[in-house]
Design a protein around this motif. Structure first.
Motif, PDB file in Angstrom:
ATOM      1  N   ARG A  22      20.909  -4.438  42.897  1.00  0.00           N
ATOM      2  CA  ARG A  22      19.601  -4.953  42.465  1.00  0.00           C
ATOM      3  C   ARG A  22      19.094  -4.252  41.220  1.00  0.00           C
ATOM      4  NH1 ARG A  22      15.890  -4.189  47.548  1.00  0.00           N
ATOM      5  NH2 ARG A  22      16.653  -2.155  47.040  1.00  0.00           N
ATOM      6  N   SER A  23      19.364  -2.948  41.093  1.00  0.00           N
ATOM      7  CA  SER A  23      18.883  -2.212  39.923  1.00  0.00           C
ATOM      8  C   SER A  23      20.043  -1.878  38.977  1.00  0.00           C
ATOM      9  CB  SER A  23      18.183  -0.926  40.353  1.00  0.00           C
ATOM     10  OG  SER A  23      19.112  -0.001  40.891  1.00  0.00           O
ATOM     11  N   HIS A  24      21.162  -2.534  39.174  1.00  0.00           N
ATOM     12  CA  HIS A  24      22.362  -2.303  38.366  1.00  0.00           C
ATOM     13  C   HIS A  24      22.798  -0.844  38.428  1.00  0.00           C
ATOM     14  CE1 HIS A  24      21.942  -6.377  36.913  1.00  0.00           C
ATOM     15  NE2 HIS A  24      20.681  -6.102  36.642  1.00  0.00           N
ATOM     16  N   ARG A  29      12.751   4.713  39.919  1.00  0.00           N
ATOM     17  CA  ARG A  29      11.582   5.576  39.672  1.00  0.00           C
ATOM     18  C   ARG A  29      11.607   6.107  38.238  1.00  0.00           C
ATOM     19  NH1 ARG A  29       9.533  11.089  42.109  1.00  0.00           N
ATOM     20  NH2 ARG A  29       7.335  10.601  42.360  1.00  0.00           N
ATOM     21  N   CYS A  30      12.785   6.509  37.766  1.00  0.00           N
ATOM     22  CA  CYS A  30      12.901   6.961  36.376  1.00  0.00           C
ATOM     23  C   CYS A  30      12.501   5.837  35.427  1.00  0.00           C
ATOM     24  CB  CYS A  30      14.324   7.433  36.074  1.00  0.00           C
ATOM     25  SG  CYS A  30      14.751   9.043  36.767  1.00  0.00           S
ATOM     26  N   GLU A  31      13.021   4.627  35.677  1.00  0.00           N
ATOM     27  CA  GLU A  31      12.697   3.501  34.811  1.00  0.00           C
ATOM     28  C   GLU A  31      11.206   3.178  34.835  1.00  0.00           C
ATOM     29  OE1 GLU A  31      15.327   0.207  35.601  1.00  0.00           O
ATOM     30  OE2 GLU A  31      16.951   1.185  34.500  1.00  0.00           O
ATOM     31  N   VAL A  38      19.361   6.513  33.805  1.00  0.00           N
ATOM     32  CA  VAL A  38      19.656   7.523  34.824  1.00  0.00           C
ATOM     33  C   VAL A  38      20.277   6.814  36.023  1.00  0.00           C
ATOM     34  CG1 VAL A  38      18.700   9.303  36.334  1.00  0.00           C
ATOM     35  CG2 VAL A  38      17.734   8.962  34.050  1.00  0.00           C
ATOM     36  N   ARG A  39      21.482   7.219  36.389  1.00  0.00           N
ATOM     37  CA  ARG A  39      22.204   6.572  37.480  1.00  0.00           C
ATOM     38  C   ARG A  39      21.581   6.910  38.827  1.00  0.00           C
ATOM     39  NH1 ARG A  39      24.759   2.402  36.183  1.00  0.00           N
ATOM     40  NH2 ARG A  39      26.648   2.638  37.372  1.00  0.00           N
ATOM     41  N   CYS A  64      17.776   8.408  41.716  1.00  0.00           N
ATOM     42  CA  CYS A  64      18.685   9.501  41.383  1.00  0.00           C
ATOM     43  C   CYS A  64      18.390  10.647  42.361  1.00  0.00           C
ATOM     44  CB  CYS A  64      18.490   9.957  39.936  1.00  0.00           C
ATOM     45  SG  CYS A  64      16.865  10.685  39.584  1.00  0.00           S
ATOM     46  N   ALA A  65      19.266  11.626  42.404  1.00  0.00           N
ATOM     47  CA  ALA A  65      19.104  12.731  43.356  1.00  0.00           C
ATOM     48  C   ALA A  65      17.803  13.496  43.128  1.00  0.00           C
ATOM     49  CB  ALA A  65      20.303  13.675  43.270  1.00  0.00           C
ATOM     50  N   GLU A  66      17.416  13.703  41.877  1.00  0.00           N
ATOM     51  CA  GLU A  66      16.188  14.452  41.580  1.00  0.00           C
ATOM     52  C   GLU A  66      14.950  13.687  42.046  1.00  0.00           C
ATOM     53  OE1 GLU A  66      13.582  17.411  40.479  1.00  0.00           O
ATOM     54  OE2 GLU A  66      15.737  17.487  40.832  1.00  0.00           O
ATOM     55  N   CYS A  67      14.882  12.406  41.778  1.00  0.00           N
ATOM     56  CA  CYS A  67      13.738  11.617  42.241  1.00  0.00           C
ATOM     57  C   CYS A  67      13.702  11.571  43.762  1.00  0.00           C
ATOM     58  CB  CYS A  67      13.791  10.204  41.660  1.00  0.00           C
ATOM     59  SG  CYS A  67      13.298  10.114  39.921  1.00  0.00           S
ATOM     60  N   HIS A  68      14.861  11.449  44.388  1.00  0.00           N
ATOM     61  CA  HIS A  68      14.906  11.424  45.848  1.00  0.00           C
ATOM     62  C   HIS A  68      14.388  12.737  46.425  1.00  0.00           C
ATOM     63  CE1 HIS A  68      16.827  11.590  49.877  1.00  0.00           C
ATOM     64  NE2 HIS A  68      16.306  10.381  49.907  1.00  0.00           N
ATOM     65  N   ARG A  69      14.770  13.859  45.821  1.00  0.00           N
ATOM     66  CA  ARG A  69      14.288  15.167  46.275  1.00  0.00           C
ATOM     67  C   ARG A  69      12.765  15.238  46.178  1.00  0.00           C
ATOM     68  NH1 ARG A  69      12.260  19.470  44.444  1.00  0.00           N
ATOM     69  NH2 ARG A  69      12.452  18.884  42.255  1.00  0.00           N
ATOM     70  N   ARG A  70      12.227  14.788  45.060  1.00  0.00           N
ATOM     71  CA  ARG A  70      10.770  14.830  44.856  1.00  0.00           C
ATOM     72  C   ARG A  70      10.030  13.925  45.853  1.00  0.00           C
ATOM     73  NH1 ARG A  70      10.669  14.564  38.299  1.00  0.00           N
ATOM     74  NH2 ARG A  70      11.359  16.709  37.957  1.00  0.00           N
ATOM     75  N   VAL A  71      10.533  12.711  46.021  1.00  0.00           N
ATOM     76  CA  VAL A  71       9.900  11.753  46.926  1.00  0.00           C
ATOM     77  C   VAL A  71       9.926  12.286  48.364  1.00  0.00           C
ATOM     78  CG1 VAL A  71      10.197   9.476  47.984  1.00  0.00           C
ATOM     79  CG2 VAL A  71      10.259   9.709  45.515  1.00  0.00           C
ATOM     80  N   THR A  72      11.060  12.822  48.782  1.00  0.00           N
ATOM     81  CA  THR A  72      11.180  13.367  50.127  1.00  0.00           C
ATOM     82  C   THR A  72      10.213  14.513  50.338  1.00  0.00           C
ATOM     83  OG1 THR A  72      13.492  12.678  50.248  1.00  0.00           O
ATOM     84  CG2 THR A  72      12.790  14.360  51.811  1.00  0.00           C
TER      85      THR A  72
END
Length: 79
Positions: A22-24, A29-31, A38-39, A64-72
């Motif tokens: 869906r997001s290719h 979140r980065c976008e 950012v993959r 991405c892993a960084e956004c996931h860490r922040r969201v969590t």
């Protein structure tokens, strides 16, 4: 509250691939913050399954892993 069970096995692989497409494969979140290219590596549940969120496409986003860490950390706290 009982957490929603996670998909496992072949079905989970198929669903993850469909959701990433869906997001290719890019971090949504980065976008949204104006950072492109950012993959994404994680299909994240906007409302976590552990907090009663559903395991449907409408409750997921690719991060991405960084956004996931922040969201969590925001949702549940750091581990």
């Amino acid at each position: 509250m009982t957490p929603t069970p996670r998909l496992r096995g072949r079905k989970a692989v198929e669903v993850r691939a469909r959701r990433m497409a869906r997001s290719h494969g890019y971090c949504q979140r980065c976008e949204a913050n104006g950072v492109y290219g950012v993959r994404a590596t994680i299909v994240d549940h906007e409302k976590p399954l552990a907090l009663g969120g559903s395991d449907d496409d409408g409750n997921t986003r690719n991060l991405c892993a960084e956004c996931h860490r922040r969201v969590t950390a925001e949702q549940i706290g750091t581990r």
